[in-house]
Write a protein that holds these residues in place. Structure first.
Motif, PDB file in Angstrom:
ATOM      1  N   LYS A 281      -0.201  14.952  -6.947  1.00  0.00           N
ATOM      2  CA  LYS A 281       0.416  13.620  -6.962  1.00  0.00           C
ATOM      3  C   LYS A 281      -0.568  12.577  -7.456  1.00  0.00           C
ATOM      4  O   LYS A 281      -1.743  12.608  -7.114  1.00  0.00           O
ATOM      5  CB  LYS A 281       0.817  13.247  -5.538  1.00  0.00           C
ATOM      6  N   THR A 282      -0.046  11.634  -8.234  1.00  0.00           N
ATOM      7  CA  THR A 282      -0.889  10.516  -8.656  1.00  0.00           C
ATOM      8  C   THR A 282      -0.340   9.230  -8.052  1.00  0.00           C
ATOM      9  O   THR A 282       0.809   9.177  -7.639  1.00  0.00           O
ATOM     10  CB  THR A 282      -0.921  10.388 -10.185  1.00  0.00           C
ATOM     11  N   LYS A 283      -1.197   8.202  -8.023  1.00  0.00           N
ATOM     12  CA  LYS A 283      -0.741   6.898  -7.536  1.00  0.00           C
ATOM     13  C   LYS A 283       0.020   6.203  -8.658  1.00  0.00           C
ATOM     14  O   LYS A 283       0.016   6.674  -9.799  1.00  0.00           O
ATOM     15  CB  LYS A 283      -1.951   6.046  -7.125  1.00  0.00           C
ATOM     16  N   VAL A 284       0.614   5.047  -8.326  1.00  0.00           N
ATOM     17  CA  VAL A 284       1.330   4.280  -9.357  1.00  0.00           C
ATOM     18  C   VAL A 284       0.393   3.976 -10.528  1.00  0.00           C
ATOM     19  O   VAL A 284       0.798   3.980 -11.679  1.00  0.00           O
ATOM     20  CB  VAL A 284       1.861   2.955  -8.775  1.00  0.00           C
ATOM     21  N   ASN A 285      -0.891   3.754 -10.230  1.00  0.00           N
ATOM     22  CA  ASN A 285      -1.822   3.398 -11.297  1.00  0.00           C
ATOM     23  C   ASN A 285      -2.323   4.603 -12.090  1.00  0.00           C
ATOM     24  O   ASN A 285      -3.111   4.463 -13.012  1.00  0.00           O
ATOM     25  CB  ASN A 285      -2.999   2.598 -10.727  1.00  0.00           C
ATOM     26  N   GLY A 286      -1.880   5.805 -11.738  1.00  0.00           N
ATOM     27  CA  GLY A 286      -2.217   6.992 -12.530  1.00  0.00           C
ATOM     28  C   GLY A 286      -3.395   7.773 -11.986  1.00  0.00           C
ATOM     29  O   GLY A 286      -3.598   8.930 -12.364  1.00  0.00           O
ATOM     30  N   PHE A 287      -4.220   7.164 -11.101  1.00  0.00           N
ATOM     31  CA  PHE A 287      -5.323   7.913 -10.495  1.00  0.00           C
ATOM     32  C   PHE A 287      -4.740   8.910  -9.492  1.00  0.00           C
ATOM     33  O   PHE A 287      -3.635   8.719  -8.979  1.00  0.00           O
ATOM     34  CB  PHE A 287      -6.294   6.961  -9.783  1.00  0.00           C
ATOM     35  N   GLY A 290      -5.435  10.765  -3.204  1.00  0.00           N
ATOM     36  CA  GLY A 290      -6.181  11.552  -2.226  1.00  0.00           C
ATOM     37  C   GLY A 290      -5.399  11.634  -0.921  1.00  0.00           C
ATOM     38  O   GLY A 290      -4.326  11.052  -0.777  1.00  0.00           O
ATOM     39  N   GLY A 291      -5.980  12.355   0.058  1.00  0.00           N
ATOM     40  CA  GLY A 291      -5.317  12.454   1.365  1.00  0.00           C
ATOM     41  C   GLY A 291      -5.608  11.224   2.197  1.00  0.00           C
ATOM     42  O   GLY A 291      -5.732  10.120   1.656  1.00  0.00           O
ATOM     43  N   ASP A 292      -5.701  11.384   3.502  1.00  0.00           N
ATOM     44  CA  ASP A 292      -6.008  10.275   4.394  1.00  0.00           C
ATOM     45  C   ASP A 292      -7.239   9.532   3.872  1.00  0.00           C
ATOM     46  O   ASP A 292      -8.289  10.135   3.652  1.00  0.00           O
ATOM     47  CB  ASP A 292      -6.283  10.846   5.795  1.00  0.00           C
ATOM     48  N   PRO A 293      -7.124   8.204   3.679  1.00  0.00           N
ATOM     49  CA  PRO A 293      -8.213   7.489   3.021  1.00  0.00           C
ATOM     50  C   PRO A 293      -9.503   7.449   3.850  1.00  0.00           C
ATOM     51  O   PRO A 293     -10.575   7.155   3.318  1.00  0.00           O
ATOM     52  CB  PRO A 293      -7.651   6.091   2.805  1.00  0.00           C
ATOM     53  N   HIS A 294      -9.412   7.718   5.149  1.00  0.00           N
ATOM     54  CA  HIS A 294     -10.622   7.646   5.984  1.00  0.00           C
ATOM     55  C   HIS A 294     -11.296   9.007   6.126  1.00  0.00           C
ATOM     56  O   HIS A 294     -12.506   9.110   6.054  1.00  0.00           O
ATOM     57  CB  HIS A 294     -10.265   7.121   7.378  1.00  0.00           C
ATOM     58  N   ILE A 295     -10.477  10.030   6.337  1.00  0.00           N
ATOM     59  CA  ILE A 295     -11.108  11.313   6.686  1.00  0.00           C
ATOM     60  C   ILE A 295     -10.787  12.453   5.724  1.00  0.00           C
ATOM     61  O   ILE A 295     -11.365  13.522   5.831  1.00  0.00           O
ATOM     62  CB  ILE A 295     -10.724  11.741   8.121  1.00  0.00           C
TER      63      ILE A 295
END
Lengths: 337, 611
Positions: A281-287, A290-295
């Protein structure tokens, strides 16, 4: 063939090199797949790194040596053209028809500089004296900055934080790059006037704020808070810009010998295509998302596929290297778990 | 009480007659009231129009659009046929029925109900001129209506059958009225069939079914209640019309007359925000057919199914609280282009946008006035008298490649020109106008008019379709206004440009404001045909898509604009062209937001390269 688990690292830039080296040292069999003919990624197209001015080439040499010492298999001039999920892993078909089996995949496909042609109002590719920060870096490296240049404007946030070109995010490195390049220009051309047009100065890293201060106090670089709206070219090839100084609240017009566009980061073509191949999966911006942003920032939606560095978001080289180390541990946990 | 002893009277005619009379009185009072509210100029237009060709044109238009539904045929033949069955079918049923009964009675002055229930009153064995032909015709018309009804039923189950991905979500009241409408014709069919079994009239349809019913049903007993049911369904339908969408049937016809008599839409609301003049007729003319739904890119790309004209006009008509749908519209005009009733959908939405502008002496003081020393030169100050003035526009200045190409073209054609806004110009005012701020727009317009007139030029060429539309429609300039596509076309036509034709396969994206907005369709086609190979798409000419960058929408997010752009581009590029060509800097900029499968270029860039 050993019974060591095999990790395929796609992309041989700084993140890929560090991740591969670490994983190898952790006892895995590792291969790097790089589409260019050498390792190093975007660093190969750069002169000096901020904030200390270390040569990018020095950095690349160290990364490549580490990879060599760590007994990592390096495949250059190839890219994955097909990827399939099989039991306990993935098969990856490369453009040279070799087939790799991977227990886990690490995506370190990185970024590409924003294509400034899309920001047509700045005249890149139309006016003679409009260049990007990447080109300026190359010019500085090759010592070909003409000494007739007496007035330079540097536009921050080109292709970043700009809803008009669809990129809402901050590319993080352009502010400090502008400070670094402005100082370098000033060192080469002590009589030149240098203006930086910024939205706000994001001096988040260690030593950045100090460098920004030095740029103003020691080098006399002028920082103007305001966005350049448009540029045009006069008959002598000078670039006329329209900009608002938002601290004074007045519109300004200015003629420059050279306009430098501080281009931001966009997901590279490799990042987009590999994400599609593996169903990541990519974000709206194409990058890559990732999973949980903290861990679990280095995990993706596909178990066994990990991501590190600027394939997931813009970051500087320090953060990229740290992120790659962290990702290596996440892969190790996954494979040993 | 009335007591009728005539053989041409039955009590069941009352429901129909009461319904009919009530409706007629209601709409007559309503229309007179609305027309009374027209301003004087428009009332005079009606008086002048009554005996003009406009009246004949209206009759023709009513026949083609309200009855035959020609526009809907173009969109989808089966959908057109369905609407024609109801429109033309019902009209023919009334006209032919009246003719038949009049011939039988040898009098034109029948009571209205007599022709409606003619087959009931017609005695067995009665013979009259053309009876067999009429019987056949009436059965044929009834069959046509019933076939339309079948399609309508089918449409409810599977709307794609008639080319509609989405159909209007009607409210319960309108569904009820539709139920009554749909019962009218089957009831008439049953009543006539049973009657045919008794009196022997009717033709291939009602006669055959009559004989069949007679073989298994007590037709003598059933016939009379069925005539009652038929009359009741008619009467109830007429009584229910005023609050329903079927008000469009009478209103649309009056609207067509008013339009052809030259009555103009008042673009402002009344002092209390109420609709005035022609806008009321337009709002009530909406049949809620839902054709606008499938045109709307906010629906196809953003899945927003609430702001389309069909729902917006319903809210306006019922004066319910409007949300952001007033501003959430691209004003691309795709719906207006295909509206079968030809309603001014954009104007009706525009007038609801409020003017928030506050204009004081200070507001535009930063714009240098012409009388003081300013960078703006007047005609005499320019060297020589140049005939062409070029206005790139604010958006034009964001696409310097377009400006460079135009300058190149002027030079190659040997045209001397004033570049009015070379050092920066003033906004044409259209973005302000589109957001409702008319007062502020007017100030900018005045300042621009001064500057344009001062050049003394004869032709004003602009690169921006947004400026073009406002120069052309709002400015009332004393000089000719051309968009650069038209101007290039003219230069090519008079041989001033020597074009080399290339082999590039080009798709043209006609900007909303240029094609649908200003009717410029052929000029770009001619120009493109001369520079390359045109690849036809289903979005050519006035069927073009919106790039998503529209200034008229102040609600959607930049990411949503990107989604519209990406969808539009993928639809344009399905035939794999080498390049998508447009003629609007805003379209070009908005397409730059998304990953471009092929280069997007302005028409002037391609011409400049090839001349």
């Amino acid at each position: 063939m050993s019974d060591k688990k095999h990790i395929v690292v796609i992309g041989g830039g700084p993140a890929g090199c560090v991740a591969a080296e670490r994983l190898s040292r952790l006892g895995f069999r590792v291969s790097i797949v790089e589409k260019e003919c050498e390792l190093g990624g975007n660093l190969n197209n750069w002169d000096r790194l901020f904030p200390d001015g270390k040569r990018a080439s020095e950095m690349v040499t160290k990364l490549v040596n580490d990879v060599k010492m760590a007994d990592v298999a390096v495949w250059t001039d190839v890219e994955p053209i097909e990827a399939k999920r099989v039991e306990n892993g993935f098969t990856i078909l490369l453009s040279d028809k070799s087939l790799l089996f991977a227990d886990a995949v690490m995506l370190t496909t990185g970024f590409a500089p924003f294509n400034a042609i899309r920001k047509e109002e700045y005249g890149y590719g139309i006016y003679r004296n409009v260049t990007t920060s990447v080109e300026l870096e190359n010019m500085i490296q090759a010592h070909i900055v003409p000494d007739t240049v007496s007035r330079v404007g540097m536009v921050h946030c080109v292709g970043s934080r700009d809803e008009k070109c669809g990129n809402m995010y901050c590319s993080k490195v352009c502010c400090i790059t502008a400070v670094k390049q402005a100082i370098e220009l000033k060192q080469m051309l002590p009589n030149a006037e240098i203006f930086c047009f910024y939205m706000d100065m994001r001096m988040f890293g260690p030593g950045y704020e100090e460098l920004y201060r030095e740029a103003q106090e020691r080098y006399g670089i002028k920082f103007v808070r305001g966005r350049v709206s448009e540029a045009s070219e006069d008959s002598e090839g000078r670039v006329a810009i329209k900009v608002e100084d938002t601290l004074v609240g007045r519109p300004m017009r200015m003629k420059l010998d050279r306009l430098v566009l501080m281009v931001g980061m966009e997901p590279s073509a490799g990042t987009r295509s590999v994400a599609e191949l593996l169903g990541v999966k990519t974000k709206v911006n194409g990058f890559i998302q990732g999973g949980d942003p903290h861990i679990a920032a280095n995990q993706t939606n596909v178990p066994g596929v990990f991501v590190a560095g600027t394939a997931t978001a813009p970051m500087n080289s320090t953060d990229t290297l740290n992120d790659a180390c962290a990702a290596a541990f996440q892969v190790a946990n996954y494979l040993n778990g | 009480m009335f007591t009728f002893t005539s053989p041409n009277y039955e009590p069941f005619v009352w429901p129909f007659s009461i319904g009919m009379a009530t409706l007629l009185i209601y709409i007559t009072i309503k229309y007179i009231k609305w027309i009374y509210e027209f301003d004087k100029a428009n009332r005079i237009k009606i008086l002048k129009g009554l005996f003009s060709l406009g009246t004949l044109r209206s009759v023709k238009e009513i026949f083609l659009e309200s009855l035959v539904h020609r526009k809907i045929y173009r969109e989808n033949p089966m959908l057109g046929y369905m609407h024609m069955c109801f429109g033309l079918g019902w009209a023919l049923l009334i006209i032919v029925g009246h003719l038949e009964s009049s011939i039988y009675q040898a009098s034109w002055a029948n009571t209205p109900y007599y022709s409606i229930f003619f087959y009931y009153f017609l005695p067995a064995g009665a013979e009259y001129w053309g009876d067999e032909v009429f019987g056949f015709l009436m059965d044929l018309i009834l069959l046509m209506i019933l076939s339309g009804l079948f399609i309508a039923w089918g449409k409810r189950l599977y709307s794609r059958m008639v080319g509609m991905k989405k159909t209007t979500k009607q409210r319960p009241y309108d569904r009820l009225v539709k139920g009554v409408l749909w019962s009218i014709f089957p009831l008439r069919f049953l009543a006539e069939s049973m009657q045919s079994a008794i009196t022997g009239h009717g033709s291939f349809l009602t006669h055959s079914t009559g004989e069949f019913f007679a073989s298994c049903l007590p037709v003598e007993t059933l016939s009379y209640p069925l005539w009652w049911a038929y009359s009741l369904s008619l009467g109830i339908f007429f009584l229910l019309i005023p609050g329903s969408r079927y008000m469009h049937i009478p209103t649309e016809m009056v609207y067509i007359f008013l339009k052809n008599w030259g009555v103009k839409l008042d673009v402002k609301l009344g002092p209390n925000g109420e609709l005035r003049g022609l806008s009321k007729f337009e709002v009530y003319s909406c049949s809620r057919c839902g054709i606008c739904l499938n045109q709307c890119q906010l629906l196809t790309s953003l899945n927003n199914e609430s702001i389309q004209p069909v729902y917006f006009l319903r809210k306006v008509r019922e004066d319910v609280e409007r949300g952001n749908e007033i501003n959430n519209c691209l004003m691309c005009g795709r719906c207006e282009e295909l509206c079968p009733v030809d309603i001014d959908l954009n104007a009706l939405r525009m007038m609801q946008r409020q003017d928030h502008s506050v204009v004081t002496d200070e507001t535009y003081s930063y714009i240098p006035s012409l009388s003081k020393t300013s960078p703006i030169k007047t005609g005499e100050e320019y060297s020589g008298c140049r005939k062409v003035a070029y206005f790139a526009g604010c958006m034009g200045h964001l696409t310097p490649r377009v400006i460079a190409s135009m300058c190149n073209i002027f030079n190659k054609a040997g045209v001397e020109y004033h570049f009015i806004d070379e050092g920066g110009g003033i906004c044409c005012g259209r973005p302000l106008r589109l957001s409702g701020n008319r007062a502020a727009a007017d100030v900018l317009m005045q300042k621009n008019i001064e500057r344009i007139v001062a050049t003394g030029a004869e032709i004003l060429v602009t690169s921006c379709p947004i400026c073009y539309k406002s120069f052309k429609e709002e400015y009332e300039l004393p000089i000719m206004v051309m968009h650069h596509t038209e101007y290039i076309d003219m230069l090519m036509h008079c041989g001033a440009l020597n074009i080399r034709k290339g082999k590039e396969r080009l798709v043209f994206h006609n900007p909303c404001e240029l094609g649908r907005g200003c009717n410029i369709v052929e000029a770009p086609q001619r120009v493109l045909g001369a520079v390359g190979e045109i690849v036809a798409t289903e979005f050519d000419g006035k069927a073009s898509l919106c790039c998503g960058g529209s200034l008229a929408n102040t609600v959607i997010s930049p990411i949503e604009r990107g989604r519209i752009a990406a969808d539009a581009l993928s639809r344009y590029t399905c035939s794999d062209p080498d390049c998508v060509v447009t003629a609007c800097p805003l379209c070009k900029k908005n397409f730059a937001k998304v990953k471009q499968p092929v280069p997007i270029r302005d028409i002037s860039e391609i011409v400049a390269e090839r001349c």
